[in-house]
Design an enzyme around this catalytic site. Structure first.
Site, PDB file in Angstrom:
ATOM      1  N   LEU A  24       4.920  -6.227  -7.303  1.00  0.00           N
ATOM      2  CA  LEU A  24       4.673  -5.402  -8.574  1.00  0.00           C
ATOM      3  C   LEU A  24       5.813  -4.281  -8.727  1.00  0.00           C
ATOM      4  O   LEU A  24       6.231  -4.091  -9.816  1.00  0.00           O
ATOM      5  CB  LEU A  24       3.318  -4.973  -8.349  1.00  0.00           C
ATOM      6  CG  LEU A  24       2.811  -4.016  -9.443  1.00  0.00           C
ATOM      7  CD1 LEU A  24       2.466  -4.208 -10.645  1.00  0.00           C
ATOM      8  CD2 LEU A  24       1.363  -3.136  -8.855  1.00  0.00           C
ATOM      9  N   GLY A  26       8.524  -3.402  -6.824  1.00  0.00           N
ATOM     10  CA  GLY A  26       9.721  -3.751  -6.442  1.00  0.00           C
ATOM     11  C   GLY A  26      10.495  -4.573  -7.639  1.00  0.00           C
ATOM     12  O   GLY A  26      11.577  -4.150  -8.082  1.00  0.00           O
ATOM     13  N   SER A 117       1.197   5.391  -1.220  1.00  0.00           N
ATOM     14  CA  SER A 117       0.062   5.309  -1.990  1.00  0.00           C
ATOM     15  C   SER A 117      -0.722   6.639  -1.754  1.00  0.00           C
ATOM     16  O   SER A 117      -0.676   7.226  -1.023  1.00  0.00           O
ATOM     17  CB  SER A 117      -0.716   3.952  -1.278  1.00  0.00           C
ATOM     18  OG  SER A 117      -2.044   4.134  -1.877  1.00  0.00           O
ATOM     19  N   SER A 118      -1.522   6.552  -2.969  1.00  0.00           N
ATOM     20  CA  SER A 118      -2.468   8.019  -3.127  1.00  0.00           C
ATOM     21  C   SER A 118      -3.429   7.723  -1.984  1.00  0.00           C
ATOM     22  O   SER A 118      -4.128   8.817  -1.551  1.00  0.00           O
ATOM     23  CB  SER A 118      -2.909   8.178  -4.554  1.00  0.00           C
ATOM     24  OG  SER A 118      -3.922   6.971  -4.631  1.00  0.00           O
ATOM     25  N   CYS A 119      -3.821   6.467  -1.452  1.00  0.00           N
ATOM     26  CA  CYS A 119      -4.943   6.495  -0.457  1.00  0.00           C
ATOM     27  C   CYS A 119      -4.580   7.330   0.919  1.00  0.00           C
ATOM     28  O   CYS A 119      -5.186   7.405   1.795  1.00  0.00           O
ATOM     29  CB  CYS A 119      -5.060   5.016  -0.066  1.00  0.00           C
ATOM     30  SG  CYS A 119      -3.904   4.306   0.817  1.00  0.00           S
ATOM     31  N   TYR A 146      -4.023   1.236   6.627  1.00  0.00           N
ATOM     32  CA  TYR A 146      -3.121   0.988   5.560  1.00  0.00           C
ATOM     33  C   TYR A 146      -2.409   2.571   5.488  1.00  0.00           C
ATOM     34  O   TYR A 146      -1.309   2.802   5.344  1.00  0.00           O
ATOM     35  CB  TYR A 146      -3.612   0.643   4.405  1.00  0.00           C
ATOM     36  CG  TYR A 146      -2.398   0.513   3.215  1.00  0.00           C
ATOM     37  CD1 TYR A 146      -1.457  -0.302   3.190  1.00  0.00           C
ATOM     38  CD2 TYR A 146      -2.522   1.374   2.326  1.00  0.00           C
ATOM     39  CE1 TYR A 146      -0.231  -0.437   2.215  1.00  0.00           C
ATOM     40  CE2 TYR A 146      -1.427   1.507   1.111  1.00  0.00           C
ATOM     41  CZ  TYR A 146      -0.764   0.541   1.367  1.00  0.00           C
ATOM     42  OH  TYR A 146       0.291   0.677  -0.002  1.00  0.00           O
ATOM     43  N   LYS A 150       1.126   4.383   6.092  1.00  0.00           N
ATOM     44  CA  LYS A 150       2.185   4.914   5.181  1.00  0.00           C
ATOM     45  C   LYS A 150       2.185   6.421   5.398  1.00  0.00           C
ATOM     46  O   LYS A 150       3.102   6.948   5.209  1.00  0.00           O
ATOM     47  CB  LYS A 150       1.272   4.928   3.821  1.00  0.00           C
ATOM     48  CG  LYS A 150       1.255   3.425   3.348  1.00  0.00           C
ATOM     49  CD  LYS A 150       2.819   3.152   2.890  1.00  0.00           C
ATOM     50  CE  LYS A 150       2.724   1.939   2.327  1.00  0.00           C
ATOM     51  NZ  LYS A 150       4.310   1.255   2.094  1.00  0.00           N
ATOM     52  N   HIS A 189      -6.494  -5.832  -6.581  1.00  0.00           N
ATOM     53  CA  HIS A 189      -6.863  -4.317  -6.902  1.00  0.00           C
ATOM     54  C   HIS A 189      -7.700  -4.382  -8.248  1.00  0.00           C
ATOM     55  O   HIS A 189      -7.888  -5.412  -8.685  1.00  0.00           O
ATOM     56  CB  HIS A 189      -5.937  -3.429  -6.888  1.00  0.00           C
ATOM     57  CG  HIS A 189      -5.218  -3.152  -5.762  1.00  0.00           C
ATOM     58  ND1 HIS A 189      -3.811  -3.406  -5.598  1.00  0.00           N
ATOM     59  CD2 HIS A 189      -5.508  -2.487  -4.654  1.00  0.00           C
ATOM     60  CE1 HIS A 189      -3.401  -3.241  -4.244  1.00  0.00           C
ATOM     61  NE2 HIS A 189      -4.704  -2.498  -3.809  1.00  0.00           N
ATOM     62  N   TRP A 212     -19.197  -3.477 -10.502  1.00  0.00           N
ATOM     63  CA  TRP A 212     -20.003  -2.796  -9.574  1.00  0.00           C
ATOM     64  C   TRP A 212     -19.958  -1.220  -9.847  1.00  0.00           C
ATOM     65  O   TRP A 212     -19.090  -0.676 -10.505  1.00  0.00           O
ATOM     66  CB  TRP A 212     -19.077  -2.812  -8.331  1.00  0.00           C
ATOM     67  CG  TRP A 212     -19.236  -4.297  -7.427  1.00  0.00           C
ATOM     68  CD1 TRP A 212     -19.848  -5.486  -8.074  1.00  0.00           C
ATOM     69  CD2 TRP A 212     -19.168  -4.330  -5.890  1.00  0.00           C
ATOM     70  NE1 TRP A 212     -20.028  -6.221  -7.145  1.00  0.00           N
ATOM     71  CE2 TRP A 212     -19.551  -5.592  -5.831  1.00  0.00           C
ATOM     72  CE3 TRP A 212     -18.675  -3.501  -4.945  1.00  0.00           C
ATOM     73  CZ2 TRP A 212     -19.502  -6.217  -4.566  1.00  0.00           C
ATOM     74  CZ3 TRP A 212     -18.470  -4.024  -3.757  1.00  0.00           C
ATOM     75  CH2 TRP A 212     -18.955  -5.414  -3.500  1.00  0.00           C
TER      76      TRP A 212
END
Length: 332
Positions: A24, A26, A117-119, A146, A150, A189, A212
């Site tokens: 996505l 790259g 990543s924002s996570c 993950y 990061k 996602h 959900w």
């Protein structure tokens, strides 16, 4: 094609390696480099270069004389797959980051941009989330593996920057979507997963789609080609050892996202919210004042971005197969 911007510190004839070029992020960076006239772009498939193999990575950098690196390769997946494979996510992302960053340092790469990543931010971070929130509290348990990998990668960039003067910077994007996303029915996602469900409901004549939670949580979404433009600006202008957020700075409710998705896909049935399922964090949006100070702002609205992503998926027959998987890292 001539560049539409002037990159004073990022010459158009640079030898640029995009690690993770077919995924996505790259693939969007490769498109952006092409739009701006970069013609010396180096890419390798996983079969050609396994980024988990330290010796192979060292040999690649010794041979190829790379000037700039976009390190966007990673093992990625949706929340359920992520939560159940945390050892894999931690190990493989640690190895990818360590191998590429160390080789870039050893073989004279001029500048490296590492994408996280924002996570990485604590679960209970104040909103909007500023870069200073890093390591200020516990992580979200479902993606801790993950996130830790990061964080290690961005800290490795930071330490090479401070100890050796390497121009290694890290970027923390919000939730991204667009062409070459993972549309797997189980491992994707939120946007590609929701898009597949609405499309299949429309095609099968299903009268309702279930989402959900209550629909009230708020999330931020960035079209991936907007991120790619930001990445080029950051590669050219940003020199700080601390990370920099990239996002829209605006969020929408999951209900609004579902309604926009139904409109884009053409689903005319009912959207049902299953309130017995968890909402997760009620809000997650990034403070993007730092990147906006560089002169970058996103240009693609959510509706336009969803339309582009859906058109791409239809053109490429994505919904005809459920074979897309994240069992392997997105390395190329």
């Amino acid at each position: 094609m001539t560049g539409t911007k002037v990159f004073s510190q990022f010459p158009f004839d640079s030898r640029v390696f995009v690690a993770g070029h077919s995924g996505l992020v790259g693939s969007a960076i490769v498109r952006a480099l092409g739009r701006h006239g970069f013609t010396n772009v180096v890419v390798r498939s996983r079969a050609e270069l396994d980024l988990l193999d330290q010796l192979a990575v060292q040999r690649f950098f010794a041979r190829e004389h790379i000037d700039f690196v976009f390190l966007v390769a990673a093992k990625v997946g949706g929340i359920l797959y992520n939560a159940s494979h945390q050892a894999d996510f931690l190990y493989e992302n640690l190895m990818i980051s360590a191998n590429v960053i160390k080789a870039a340092a050893d073989f004279g790469v001029e500048k490296l941009l590492y994408t996280g990543s924002s996570c990485i931010y604590p679960k209970l971070s104040p909103q909007p989330i500023a870069e200073e929130a890093l390591l200020s509290g516990p992580l979200e348990p479902t993606n801790e593996g993950y996130a830790l990998a990061k964080i290690a990668g961005l800290k490795l960039c930071e330490k090479f920057h401070s100890q050796y003067g390497k121009r290694f910077v890290s970027v923390m994007p919000t939730n991204m979507y667009g062409p070459n996303d993972n549309f797997h029915p189980d491992h994707s996602h939120v946007i590609p997963g929701m898009m597949r469900r609405f499309h299949e409901a429309k095609e099968q004549g299903v009268r309702a789609v279930t989402v959900w939670g209550t629909g009230q949580p708020r999330r931020e979404f960035l079209y991936v080609d907007d991120f790619a433009e930001a990445a080029l600006v950051i590669m050219d202008q940003y020199e700080e050892p601390t990370t920099i957020n990239v996002g829209t700075g605006e969020d929408v409710t999951i209900r609004h996202l579902a309604e926009q998705m139904a409109e884009v896909v053409g689903f005319r049935g009912e959207i049902v919210f299953d309130t017995s399922k968890p909402d997760g964090m009620m809000r997650k949006v990034l403070d993007v004042s730092r990147v906006q100070s560089l002169g970058w702002k996103p240009t693609v609205s959510l509706t336009e971005g969803l339309s582009r992503a859906y058109s791409w998926a239809l053109r490429n027959g994505i919904f005809a197969s459920a074979s897309l998987s994240v069992e392997k890292p997105s390395l190329a």
